[in-house]
Design an enzyme around this catalytic site. Sequence first.
Site, short mmCIF file in Angstrom:
data_model
loop_
_atom_site.label_atom_id
_atom_site.label_comp_id
_atom_site.label_asym_id
_atom_site.label_seq_id
_atom_site.Cartn_x
_atom_site.Cartn_y
_atom_site.Cartn_z
N ASP A 113 0.84 -0.99 -0.04
CA ASP A 113 -0.41 -0.29 -0.16
C ASP A 113 0.83 1.36 -0.47
O ASP A 113 0.53 2.72 0.71
CB ASP A 113 -0.50 0.05 1.26
CG ASP A 113 -0.32 -0.24 2.76
OD1 ASP A 113 1.03 -0.24 2.74
OD2 ASP A 113 -0.52 -0.37 3.73
N ASP A 172 9.73 2.40 20.95
CA ASP A 172 10.18 3.98 21.56
C ASP A 172 9.04 4.28 22.49
O ASP A 172 7.79 4.30 21.93
CB ASP A 172 10.00 4.81 19.80
CG ASP A 172 10.79 6.22 19.84
OD1 ASP A 172 10.70 6.73 20.79
OD2 ASP A 172 11.14 5.76 18.95
N ASP A 194 11.88 8.85 24.32
CA ASP A 194 11.63 10.37 23.41
C ASP A 194 11.94 11.04 23.92
O ASP A 194 11.13 11.24 25.41
CB ASP A 194 10.66 10.09 22.01
CG ASP A 194 10.82 10.71 20.76
OD1 ASP A 194 11.06 11.61 20.76
OD2 ASP A 194 9.71 11.78 21.32
N GLU A 200 16.76 9.54 25.15
CA GLU A 200 16.73 10.70 24.11
C GLU A 200 17.33 12.37 25.09
O GLU A 200 16.44 12.85 25.17
CB GLU A 200 15.85 10.74 22.94
CG GLU A 200 16.72 11.94 21.77
CD GLU A 200 15.26 12.64 21.65
OE1 GLU A 200 15.69 12.60 20.14
OE2 GLU A 200 14.35 12.48 21.90
N HIS A 227 16.59 9.52 12.38
CA HIS A 227 15.54 9.53 11.58
C HIS A 227 14.84 11.58 11.29
O HIS A 227 14.22 11.71 10.64
CB HIS A 227 14.09 9.49 12.03
CG HIS A 227 13.75 9.36 12.77
ND1 HIS A 227 14.16 8.47 14.98
CD2 HIS A 227 12.68 9.80 13.43
CE1 HIS A 227 14.33 9.58 15.58
NE2 HIS A 227 12.98 9.83 14.98
N ASP A 228 15.91 12.05 12.79
CA ASP A 228 15.56 13.28 12.93
C ASP A 228 16.83 14.70 11.49
O ASP A 228 16.13 15.36 12.12
CB ASP A 228 15.62 13.50 14.20
CG ASP A 228 14.58 13.24 15.24
OD1 ASP A 228 13.58 13.25 13.82
OD2 ASP A 228 14.63 12.30 16.19
#
Length: 557
Positions: free
Chosen positions: A23, A96, A196, A252, A329-330
């Site tokens: 998808d 996470d 996080d 983090e 990913h940041d």
Amino acid sequence: MFDYRHAVFYQIWPRSFNDSNHDGIGDLKGAVEKLDYIRSLGADAIWLSPVYASPNSDYGYDISDYYSINPEYGTMDDLKLLIAEARKRNIVLIMDLVANHTSTKHEWFEKALADPESPYRKYYYFRKGGKDYPPNNWISFFGGSAWQKAEDDMWYMTLYTSTQADLDWTNPDVRKEIVNVMKFYLDMGIEGFRMDTINTIDKAENLPSKDPWKKGWQFADELVIDGPRVRQYLCQLKDEALKPYGAFALGEGVLATPESVKQYCGGEDSPVDMMFQFDLISLGYGSLGKYDFRNFYRITDKMIKETTRKWMTAEQKDHTWLGNYISNHDHKRPLDRFADDGKYRIKSAKMLAMYNFTLLGSPFIYQGEEIGMTNPKMKKENWRDYESFSSSKAMTEIMHVPYFFAEKVTNFVTRDNARTPMQWDDSEFAGFSCVTPWIDVNDDFRTWNVKAQEHDPSSILSFYRKLSALRHSEEVLCTGRWKELLEDHPHVLCYLRENESDRIMVLLNLSGRTQRIHFNKNEIWQAEDLLTNDMERQPGEKMTLSPYEAHLFKLIG
Ligand code: TEU
Ligand code: CA
């Protein structure tokens, strides 16, 4: 407890990892399909970015229900399958834990907003301001005021996107809820959590404005980061959730300092096992963060050396433990920032990887890094991230730059750069999916993909596998002391890892130019060149290093 000090970690950002049901969106079953691949990298643990129910304003970091899975990613049974299949391969799953805030679509928040008398009001920061002005001048991490209007003169705090409402951790009920969430997933068999933005859970008492005499929104750094109660709250999570399971915690640390890391990690009764810090990944940014272009994103070799020295020294002195990373990913992909994504793409990617794998702490690989993925030719049509839109807007408002310039900067730094689909092979959509993915594939995928590197002993991928294998065979690389050599050299980073029985010397030319180095006479060794991105050689008193040349020498005698 799993042996995190000897572990290699692999980060999955699920939306872009592997799409099993075609998808266009990566999913949990897609991750299951790639477990053998992850094991082949020598990874012992997976950090899975959020897969909980979420309206996706921050792609999963805005959770609307901690106890259900985003249907785009699959079901709770798929998660159980992932945990079980990973365990079969000796890989543990780290989830996470996003607990600084929830989505405004979370039931708690909806109840809080609907009824001022609801007990859930006290789960969040609802405060009186003016009709047209918020309770204080704090800026959100993504630009704009950190407050949204509830009703009349009532506002609620959102330090990240405008639909991520900050939880009030001073409320014991909030802490209890988070403990319960943690137990729920620990019961399911995960090994622990990556927490996080965990050092922002304690906001300054009474939420005072930052530098109130200044015009405009202000970055409230010391008022929201590393507050005095963070450690206490983390200790509660440790005692009530983690400890009974012998579970692992990685925090983090947003803009963390060695002093703050020491508060959370490293002691006998410390609440977390490992921390992320932001210094290396933020090099080249201005003081206002990633979208502050005033330093032109210039990273010098000296900056890399200084940051490395600062953290390795602190880590050693304080017995803390870092998760080391060169990408996630940041932030945009790392090669054009720290090395070279052009002529020396392969060679410099290997050099950077060697750096990341040989530091004190445990190495993290972000999906795609292991094949040298780089930033796409980003354009606005491909922006998907809230931050791309809000920060480009904030730039025009705060830094008064014209929009076309803000757009350029955004293309350059946006997190979307790191979120393009994983490049598995050279088929259409890179083997990620059979349909057009939610975000475009980088158009270099026909050359740069897993399949092309899989059986090539000289590929970046093979180099990562060798580095993992060395972490597992050379104890000294995991727990040995870190000691710098050639401190004054502007471009060459050189350090020893040593313990009672072994010594390894890591020699890295950080630059794209030839460099000459000179060791002291008493520093000349016989060595075995365990790994290099160039020709095998022996260390000598005087050496000339080719661009990005890197060696891992095991010293003999
Ligand atoms: O990031 C925390 C963080 O401090 C952000 O500043 C992050 O660096 C961001 O890219 C700002 O430019 C964590 C997550 O890793 C991030 O993906 C989330 O968006 C954020 O928390 C909010 O949950
Ligand atoms: Ca899918």
